[in-house]
Write an enzyme that holds these catalytic residues in place. Structure first.
Site, PDB file in Angstrom:
ATOM      1  CG  ASP A 103      -1.850  -1.137   1.287  1.00 44.05           C
ATOM      2  OD1 ASP A 103      -2.119  -1.710   0.219  1.00 44.05           O
ATOM      3  OD2 ASP A 103      -2.314  -1.471   2.391  1.00 44.05           O
TER       4      ASP A 103
HETATM    5  N1  URA Z   1      -1.355  -5.701   4.193  1.00 44.84           N
HETATM    6  C1  URA Z   1      -1.768  -4.418   4.150  1.00 44.84           C
HETATM    7  O1  URA Z   1      -2.776  -4.062   4.742  1.00 44.84           O
HETATM    8  N2  URA Z   1      -1.038  -3.545   3.425  1.00 44.84           N
HETATM    9  C2  URA Z   1       0.097  -3.889   2.773  1.00 44.84           C
HETATM   10  O2  URA Z   1       0.733  -3.031   2.148  1.00 44.84           O
HETATM   11  C3  URA Z   1       0.517  -5.220   2.833  1.00 44.84           C
HETATM   12  C4  URA Z   1      -0.219  -6.115   3.552  1.00 44.84           C
END
Ligand code: URA
Length: 235
Positions: A103
């Site tokens: 993310d």
């Molecule tokens: N889980 C999440 O919520 N975000 C990420 O970037 C990776 C795993």
């Protein structure tokens, strides 16, 4: 392989630039200047020097990056900076892409490559590549919540997550979580399923790869031969 193709595949020079450099004596093959860019070479055996720089051949490129906050793990984005934008121009010309997504506000290990077959294999749900994250949560986690998250949490859309491993730190509000899958916002949604919230998330491993402590945020390096072999043989 033609030397102009070799140089353009490596992101070093366009075909026109190679022709010009060859005419000016700027391309040496095994120490001898070539007269044209249409000369054929064996990329595994011949030594190529382009404008004074020795060019090592890579069939595929593999990069380990320490992703900073606010950068998206995509090849292009209309709004935000991408992990590709953090690479030098020469590498931006290759068809590199991040192997799996983090993310925008998740930090840490991202592997980039142009080897589609390998990436496809590592990302396939059959493969269960382990990914370990350091997290911090808003509230402490109870033993029951840990057991529930490890066994398989039910997300808001009804999906039940695969078994995970959690190592909690003494403050009970931070620790490591290891997943074998990568659903959209998975860790955030897992914590939401126990009425908690992720406040910090950083990926520290991806299969056999470990985040390199010597890389500052936004920095990258090529994978070592050994790391590439480990990825290729990862089961
Ligand atoms: N889980 C999440 O919520 N975000 C990420 O970037 C990776 C795993």
């Amino acid at each position: 392989m033609r030397i102009d193709k070799f140089l353009s595949n490596m992101g070093i020079a366009s075909r026109t630039e190679s022709s010009k450099a060859a005419r000016q004596g700027g391309i040496l093959v095994n120490g001898v200047a070539v007269k044209g860019a249409d000369v054929h070479i064996d990329p595994d055996k011949d030594e190529v020097i382009f404008c004074g720089r020795k060019i090592e051949y890579r069939k595929y490129t593999y990069i380990l990056m320490n992703k900073p906050d606010g950068v998206v793990s995509a090849t292009e984005d209309g709004k935000d900076k991408t992990v590709i934008d953090l690479l030098p121009e020469e590498l931006q010309k290759l068809n590199l892409f991040p192997c799996g997504r983090l993310d925008k506000h998740t930090l840490g290990l991202v592997m980039l490559t142009d080897n589609g077959d390998l990436a496809h294999r590592l990302l396939s749900p059959k493969h269960h590549v382990k990914k370990k994250y350091f997290f911090e949560s808003k509230f402490p986690l109870t033993d029951e919540e840990i057991k529930y998250l490890e066994a398989g949490a039910t997300l808001e859309d009804g999906y039940i997550t695969k078994p995970a491993e959690i190592e909690l730190c003494a403050d009970k509000k931070s620790g490591y979580i290891t997943l074998v899958e990568g659903k959209y916002h998975q860790i955030k949604r897992m914590l939401e399923s126990v009425n908690n919230k992720i406040t910090y998330l950083e990926r520290v491993t991806f299969g056999p790869l470990v985040l390199d402590e010597s890389l500052a945020r936004g920095e990258w390096r090529f994978l070592t031969k050994n790391e590439i072999e480990q990825l290729e043989t990862y089961k």
